[in-house]
Write an enzyme that holds these catalytic residues in place. Structure first.
Site, mmCIF file in Angstrom:
data_model
loop_
_atom_site.group_PDB
_atom_site.id
_atom_site.type_symbol
_atom_site.label_atom_id
_atom_site.label_comp_id
_atom_site.label_asym_id
_atom_site.label_seq_id
_atom_site.Cartn_x
_atom_site.Cartn_y
_atom_site.Cartn_z
ATOM 1 N N TYR A 102 1.036 -0.927 0.282
ATOM 2 C CA TYR A 102 -0.201 -0.054 0.229
ATOM 3 C C TYR A 102 0.606 1.599 0.167
ATOM 4 O O TYR A 102 2.401 1.332 0.836
ATOM 5 C CB TYR A 102 -0.892 0.422 1.487
ATOM 6 C CG TYR A 102 -2.076 1.289 1.258
ATOM 7 C CD1 TYR A 102 -3.137 1.277 0.254
ATOM 8 C CD2 TYR A 102 -1.519 2.488 2.282
ATOM 9 C CE1 TYR A 102 -3.392 2.489 0.075
ATOM 10 C CE2 TYR A 102 -2.360 3.246 1.523
ATOM 11 C CZ TYR A 102 -3.219 3.680 1.076
ATOM 12 O OH TYR A 102 -4.263 4.636 0.404
ATOM 13 N N TRP A 109 0.809 6.074 -2.422
ATOM 14 C CA TRP A 109 0.868 6.555 -3.343
ATOM 15 C C TRP A 109 2.217 6.202 -3.888
ATOM 16 O O TRP A 109 1.963 7.069 -5.352
ATOM 17 C CB TRP A 109 1.038 7.552 -2.431
ATOM 18 C CG TRP A 109 -0.067 8.327 -2.176
ATOM 19 C CD1 TRP A 109 -1.238 7.674 -1.109
ATOM 20 C CD2 TRP A 109 -0.974 9.663 -2.821
ATOM 21 N NE1 TRP A 109 -2.413 8.493 -0.486
ATOM 22 C CE2 TRP A 109 -2.154 9.219 -2.186
ATOM 23 C CE3 TRP A 109 -0.667 10.004 -3.377
ATOM 24 C CZ2 TRP A 109 -3.149 10.853 -2.488
ATOM 25 C CZ3 TRP A 109 -2.039 11.614 -4.023
ATOM 26 C CH2 TRP A 109 -2.482 11.004 -3.366
HETATM 27 N N1 LIG Z 1 -1.073 18.533 1.282
HETATM 28 C C1 LIG Z 1 -1.167 16.572 1.646
HETATM 29 N N2 LIG Z 1 -2.353 16.414 1.018
HETATM 30 C C2 LIG Z 1 -2.626 15.264 1.547
HETATM 31 C C3 LIG Z 1 -2.043 14.555 1.689
HETATM 32 C C4 LIG Z 1 -1.121 14.684 2.627
HETATM 33 O O1 LIG Z 1 -0.627 13.784 3.081
HETATM 34 N N3 LIG Z 1 -0.418 16.228 2.341
HETATM 35 N N4 LIG Z 1 -3.106 13.353 1.544
HETATM 36 C C5 LIG Z 1 -4.209 12.671 0.717
HETATM 37 C C6 LIG Z 1 -4.699 11.835 1.560
HETATM 38 S S1 LIG Z 1 -4.074 10.171 1.267
HETATM 39 C C7 LIG Z 1 -5.844 11.334 1.659
HETATM 40 S S2 LIG Z 1 -6.793 9.866 2.064
HETATM 41 C C8 LIG Z 1 -6.772 13.099 1.967
HETATM 42 C C9 LIG Z 1 -7.435 13.124 3.768
HETATM 43 O O2 LIG Z 1 -8.387 13.291 4.011
HETATM 44 P P1 LIG Z 1 -9.423 13.868 5.260
HETATM 45 O O3 LIG Z 1 -9.550 12.691 5.491
HETATM 46 O O4 LIG Z 1 -9.755 15.102 4.554
HETATM 47 O O5 LIG Z 1 -8.014 14.935 5.783
HETATM 48 P P2 LIG Z 1 -7.398 15.034 7.221
HETATM 49 O O6 LIG Z 1 -6.060 15.842 7.406
HETATM 50 O O7 LIG Z 1 -7.600 13.769 7.700
HETATM 51 O O8 LIG Z 1 -8.691 15.427 7.570
HETATM 52 C C10 LIG Z 1 -9.519 16.700 8.048
HETATM 53 C C11 LIG Z 1 -10.088 17.504 8.647
HETATM 54 O O9 LIG Z 1 -11.203 16.674 9.583
HETATM 55 C C12 LIG Z 1 -10.960 17.027 11.127
HETATM 56 N N5 LIG Z 1 -11.838 16.154 11.436
HETATM 57 C C13 LIG Z 1 -10.776 15.213 12.385
HETATM 58 N N6 LIG Z 1 -11.450 14.231 12.979
HETATM 59 C C14 LIG Z 1 -12.452 15.698 13.937
HETATM 60 C C15 LIG Z 1 -13.689 14.971 13.628
HETATM 61 O O10 LIG Z 1 -13.830 14.108 14.404
HETATM 62 N N7 LIG Z 1 -14.818 15.731 13.566
HETATM 63 C C16 LIG Z 1 -14.690 16.829 12.887
HETATM 64 N N8 LIG Z 1 -15.921 17.419 13.264
HETATM 65 N N9 LIG Z 1 -13.594 17.075 12.117
HETATM 66 C C17 LIG Z 1 -12.621 16.041 12.540
HETATM 67 C C18 LIG Z 1 -9.658 17.872 11.314
HETATM 68 O O11 LIG Z 1 -9.745 19.276 11.663
HETATM 69 C C19 LIG Z 1 -8.987 17.400 9.873
HETATM 70 O O12 LIG Z 1 -7.420 19.027 9.358
HETATM 71 O O13 LIG Z 1 -5.583 13.637 1.965
HETATM 72 C C20 LIG Z 1 -5.035 14.261 0.802
HETATM 73 N N10 LIG Z 1 -4.138 15.233 1.190
HETATM 74 N N1 LIG Z 2 -1.260 9.739 12.039
HETATM 75 C C1 LIG Z 2 -1.918 9.375 10.356
HETATM 76 N N2 LIG Z 2 -1.606 8.020 9.449
HETATM 77 C C2 LIG Z 2 -1.915 8.321 8.554
HETATM 78 C C3 LIG Z 2 -3.113 9.098 8.084
HETATM 79 C C4 LIG Z 2 -3.218 9.562 8.615
HETATM 80 O O1 LIG Z 2 -4.531 10.489 8.323
HETATM 81 N N3 LIG Z 2 -2.185 10.094 10.505
HETATM 82 N N4 LIG Z 2 -3.256 9.213 6.270
HETATM 83 C C5 LIG Z 2 -3.284 7.923 6.220
HETATM 84 C C6 LIG Z 2 -3.729 7.515 4.939
HETATM 85 S S1 LIG Z 2 -5.725 8.098 3.981
HETATM 86 C C7 LIG Z 2 -2.292 7.511 3.668
HETATM 87 S S2 LIG Z 2 -3.226 7.257 2.227
HETATM 88 C C8 LIG Z 2 -1.533 6.899 4.075
HETATM 89 C C9 LIG Z 2 0.090 7.250 3.035
HETATM 90 O O2 LIG Z 2 0.842 6.755 3.303
HETATM 91 P P1 LIG Z 2 2.007 6.371 2.092
HETATM 92 O O3 LIG Z 2 1.667 6.650 0.799
HETATM 93 O O4 LIG Z 2 2.705 5.155 2.786
HETATM 94 O O5 LIG Z 2 3.255 7.715 2.539
HETATM 95 P P2 LIG Z 2 4.262 7.591 1.347
HETATM 96 O O6 LIG Z 2 5.250 8.417 2.605
HETATM 97 O O7 LIG Z 2 3.383 8.924 0.148
HETATM 98 O O8 LIG Z 2 5.081 6.909 1.070
HETATM 99 C C10 LIG Z 2 4.753 6.651 -0.435
HETATM 100 C C11 LIG Z 2 6.592 6.228 -0.467
HETATM 101 O O9 LIG Z 2 6.514 5.526 -2.046
HETATM 102 C C12 LIG Z 2 8.443 5.833 -1.949
HETATM 103 N N5 LIG Z 2 7.785 6.242 -3.084
HETATM 104 C C13 LIG Z 2 7.710 7.613 -4.460
HETATM 105 N N6 LIG Z 2 8.063 6.940 -5.694
HETATM 106 C C14 LIG Z 2 8.288 5.404 -5.946
HETATM 107 C C15 LIG Z 2 8.283 4.886 -7.356
HETATM 108 O O10 LIG Z 2 8.508 5.026 -8.015
HETATM 109 N N7 LIG Z 2 9.052 3.248 -6.919
HETATM 110 C C16 LIG Z 2 9.120 3.203 -5.247
HETATM 111 N N8 LIG Z 2 9.305 2.064 -5.035
HETATM 112 N N9 LIG Z 2 9.055 3.752 -4.211
HETATM 113 C C17 LIG Z 2 8.401 5.000 -4.658
HETATM 114 C C18 LIG Z 2 8.546 7.259 -1.473
HETATM 115 O O11 LIG Z 2 9.666 7.159 -1.459
HETATM 116 C C19 LIG Z 2 7.783 6.867 -0.305
HETATM 117 O O12 LIG Z 2 8.503 6.242 0.970
HETATM 118 O O13 LIG Z 2 -0.976 7.357 4.860
HETATM 119 C C20 LIG Z 2 -1.717 6.703 6.120
HETATM 120 N N10 LIG Z 2 -1.632 7.236 7.398
HETATM 121 MO MO LIG Z 3 -5.365 8.340 1.836
#
Ligand SMILES: Nc1nc2c(c(=O)[nH]1)N[C@H]1C(S)=C(S)[C@@H](COP(=O)(O)OP(=O)(O)OC[C@H]3O[C@@H](n4cnc5c(=O)[nH]c(N)nc54)[C@H](O)[C@@H]3O)O[C@H]1N2
Ligand SMILES: Nc1nc2c(c(=O)[nH]1)N[C@H]1C(S)=C(S)[C@@H](COP(=O)(O)OP(=O)(O)OC[C@H]3O[C@@H](n4cnc5c(=O)[nH]c(N)nc54)[C@H](O)[C@@H]3O)O[C@H]1N2
Ligand SMILES: [Mo]
Length: 625
Positions: free
Chosen positions: A111, A113
């Protein structure tokens, strides 16, 4: 000076900047109205201090080979080896594991990105290679919205489709009056989109709504979950209390006769069951605005007046997926649907509900004009899969039973883990437990660009080329731009393209023809581009030759469906366009889920829970990981 050369990342299209002929950084693309600044970090990564530069093997793994005693993983030093040695170790180990335990003991869920780029998609490459050898255990779902992926098909329909066909902001600007946001819609998160984004449009879309007089209410612990320009009224509820607030709103709607009984009757089933729970007939607790205030710390009077406001205006309820990324994450989802059903605006432009706004730059802003070509993964002969966020449980409890989506299943017994394109030590919950879990497999292989925490917990680390070091094209899965990704530098150290790594390994297993079909990565890119040209033609687009495209600018297509209104067809005619639920309607009560939860935890479910669907699921043992 080189001429302008583009690249694509999950956070946008960028322009490669060169100094003395060498890549020095990536700047914003002038065609993007709101470019992300994340690209500015690339210049520091180019120094390579965190890069994996050579194939590396954990010291005692190199000395002793695979064992089931791996307490030193994550602590021990690595020894750099030749590619030849790394290939030999991997080929021998795959042979051993397949012979002794079978392909179902290989986990390649991987899993993460990874990076933008249609060809060099890390997971697809790994899966294609392993599929040539008989397959591996895959992962199912995502960390982003797994509760929704599991729950929504039972009560309203496929959640990925839901996100794709969510109501557009352009429609909200035209027809909407009020947007009530649970969890806000943080613009910071919309910098990214899986696979890339040509133009960041949400800020402009928001401004159009504001200029049209749409009012926003932000119910979120963070004020910044709504940008200042929205002038949102802000309430900071206790995290996890959203379901209670929604019930308080629902109670006011019902008691004051503001709910849409005709909508509930025509388009939903089970409201009576929910009502009994709402009114306290089931447990003696009336879920009114005062009760909601106790749970959430939002003033009861405002909950009441907000309910009236929502009923009197064209109202869109938005729920951030963060709310479901928690214990009982199914509750705010189901309650969003219930509250929106009571308002009766589902399927109307600017009204109803949307789950997942703000989780990706494209949600509610654009769609792709046609499907993009993909790097084919082939067929996986192993049927077993793992709900994605159960990786620690799987490694710690081989063969033991677990529950998922109403099924009683057993964990596979994994001996070999291969991760490419993800960083579980960044993304998984409870890292101490994960560390224990990562001691269990006999071998862990990681392909990485950088020395991440996960790489440091592996046995064999393969250095791979980054996006800037290979030719590709970028296209976000729901974005409407194609972005050239020409190679801007040679791979650092001894890093290689993953395609090339698998070609070499495939030849050691005699499956090189199956993996590569006799073509190298440049030829494969050509054929993927040619396929895309064919897909584009019937849509009236003539794409340039690959070389011309790689040297040129991004191509942005017209939005194929700017007027999208979520569930409008269902609203128009629920008989002709039924939902893909057992009843074809919105299920505010689900017999199926009740039965499933009873089958899994019969003792807990019998007695008090038979009468009310929502409560049954709230307490159910269905595992929405
Ligand atoms: N820059 C940047 N952007 C990203 C990512 C990143 O790593 N960096 N990750 C991407 C990914 S993989 C995903 S899945 C999305 C996630 O997208 P979301 O899940 O929508 O984003 P979060 O920042 O986890 O949460 C949004 C807000 O929800 C609020 N929140 C948390 N818990 C609660 C609650 O119980 N009730 C209420 N009302 N609010 C709450 C928090 O204040 C938080 O700022 O973002 C994506 N966008
Ligand atoms: N505490 C907390 N944990 C969370 C979340 C949160 O809101 N709070 N959000 C969750 C969510 S929604 C998500 S989607 C996940 C995201 O979790 P990940 O998608 O695992 O996060 P990234 O750090 O983007 O990891 C991508 C990795 O792939 C590597 N990579 C990039 N390109 C390539 C390539 O071409 N080849 C190979 N082999 N490697 C590559 C990068 O160096 C990096 O280490 O995190 C989850 N975990
Ligand atoms: Mo995500």
């Amino acid at each position: 000076m080189k001429k302008q050369q583009l690249t694509a990342n999950h956070w946008g299209a960028g322009v490669s900047q060169f100094e003395n002929g060498e890549l020095a950084g990536v700047g914003p693309h002038s065609g993007d109205p709101d470019p992300s600044r994340i690209n500015e970090n690339i210049s520091s990564s180019l120094k390579g201090s965190a890069r994996v530069l050579k194939p590396s093997v954990r010291k005692s793994y190199l000395e002793n080979g695979p064992t089931n005693n791996n307490a030193k993983r994550g602590e021990e030093h690595f020894v750099e080896v030749s590619w030849e040695k790394a290939f030999e170790l991997i080929a021998d180990e795959i042979n051993r594991v397949r012979t002794d335990y079978g392909n179902q003991s290989i986990y390649a869920g991987s899993y993460g990105w990874a990076s933008a780029g249609r060809l060099h998609h890390a997971q697809s490459q790994l899966k294609r290679f392993l599929n040539c050898l008989g397959g591996s255990v895959r992962s199912q779902g995502n960390y982003s919205y797994n509760a929704a992926l599991v729950l929504m098909p039972h009560i309203v329909g496929d959640f990925r489709e839901h996100v794709k066909h969510i109501t557009r902001w352009s429609t909200v600007a035209k027809e909407g009056e009020l947007v009530v946001m649970f969890g806000g819609i943080p613009l910071r998160n919309t910098q990214v989109s899986g696979g890339g984004v040509g133009k960041h449009r949400l800020r402009d879309d928001f401004m159009a709504c504001v200029n049209a007089g749409v009012k926003f209410v932000n119910l979120s612990p963070l004020k910044t979950d709504a940008i200042e320009a929205l002038n949102a009224e802000w309430f900071a509820p206790r995290p996890g209390s959203d379901t209670a607030i929604m019930m308080g709103l629902a109670h006011t709607l019902y008691i004051e006769g503001l709910h849409d009984q005709a909508f509930l009757e025509k388009y939903t089933g089970g409201f009576d069951k929910f009502l009994a729970y709402l009114l306290g007939e089931v447990d003696g607790i009336v879920k009114d605005a005062d009760w909601a205030q106790e749970q959430s710390e939002i003033p009861a009077e405002r909950i009441r007046s907000l309910a009236r406001e929502m009923a009197s205006k064209r109202t869109l309820i938005t729920t951030a997926v963060s709310l479901q990324r928690a214990d009982y994450g199914e509750q705010p989802l189901w309650m969003t649907l219930t509250l929106a059903s009571m308002l009766g605006q589902i399927g109307l432009p600017g009204g109803g509900y949307g789950i997942g706004y703000g989780a990706d730059s494209t949600i509610g802003t654009s769609d792709r004009p046609f499907r993009w070509s993909v790097f084919p993964q082939g067929k996986n002969a192993v049927e077993d899969y793992l709900p994605v966020a159960m990786v620690s449980e799987m490694l710690l409890k081989p063969n033991e039973p677990y529950q998922y989506n109403g099924m009683a299943r057993n964990f596979p017994d994994i001996k070999l883990v291969w991760w490419a394109g993800g960083n579980p030590f960044h993304h998984h919950q409870d890292l101490n437990r994960m560390r224990d879990a990562f001691q269990r497999p006999e071998t862990i292989i990681i392909n990485e660009i950088n020395w991440t925490a996960t790489a440091k917990h592996a046995d064999i680390v393969l250095p791979v080329a980054s996006t800037m070091e290979r030719n590709d094209f970028g296209a976000g899965h729901q974005d409407n731009s194609l972005v050239p990704m020409p190679k801007a530098m040679e791979p650092m150290g001894e890093a290689r393209e993953e395609y090339e790594i698998y070609c070499e390994l495939a030849s050691r297993f005699g499956v090189d023809e199956a993996f590569s079909e006799g073509v190298n990565s440049s030829q494969r890119l050509e054929s993927m581009w040619d396929e895309l040209k064919e897909i584009a033609k019937p849509h009236g687009y003539e794409l340039p030759q690959l070389n011309e495209f790689l040297e040129g600018d991004m191509i942005t297509f017209d939005d194929p469906a700017p007027e999208t209104v979520f569930l409008s067809e269902f609203r128009e005619d629920p008989t002709l366009n039924p939902l893909k639920t057992p009843s074809g309607k919105i299920e505010l009560f689900s017999k199926l889920l009740l039965v499933l939860s009873m089958a899994i935890a019969p003792i807990m479910q019998l007695g008090c829970l038979l009468e009310n669907g929502l409560e049954a699921i709230m307490r159910s043992n269905i595992r929405f990981t």
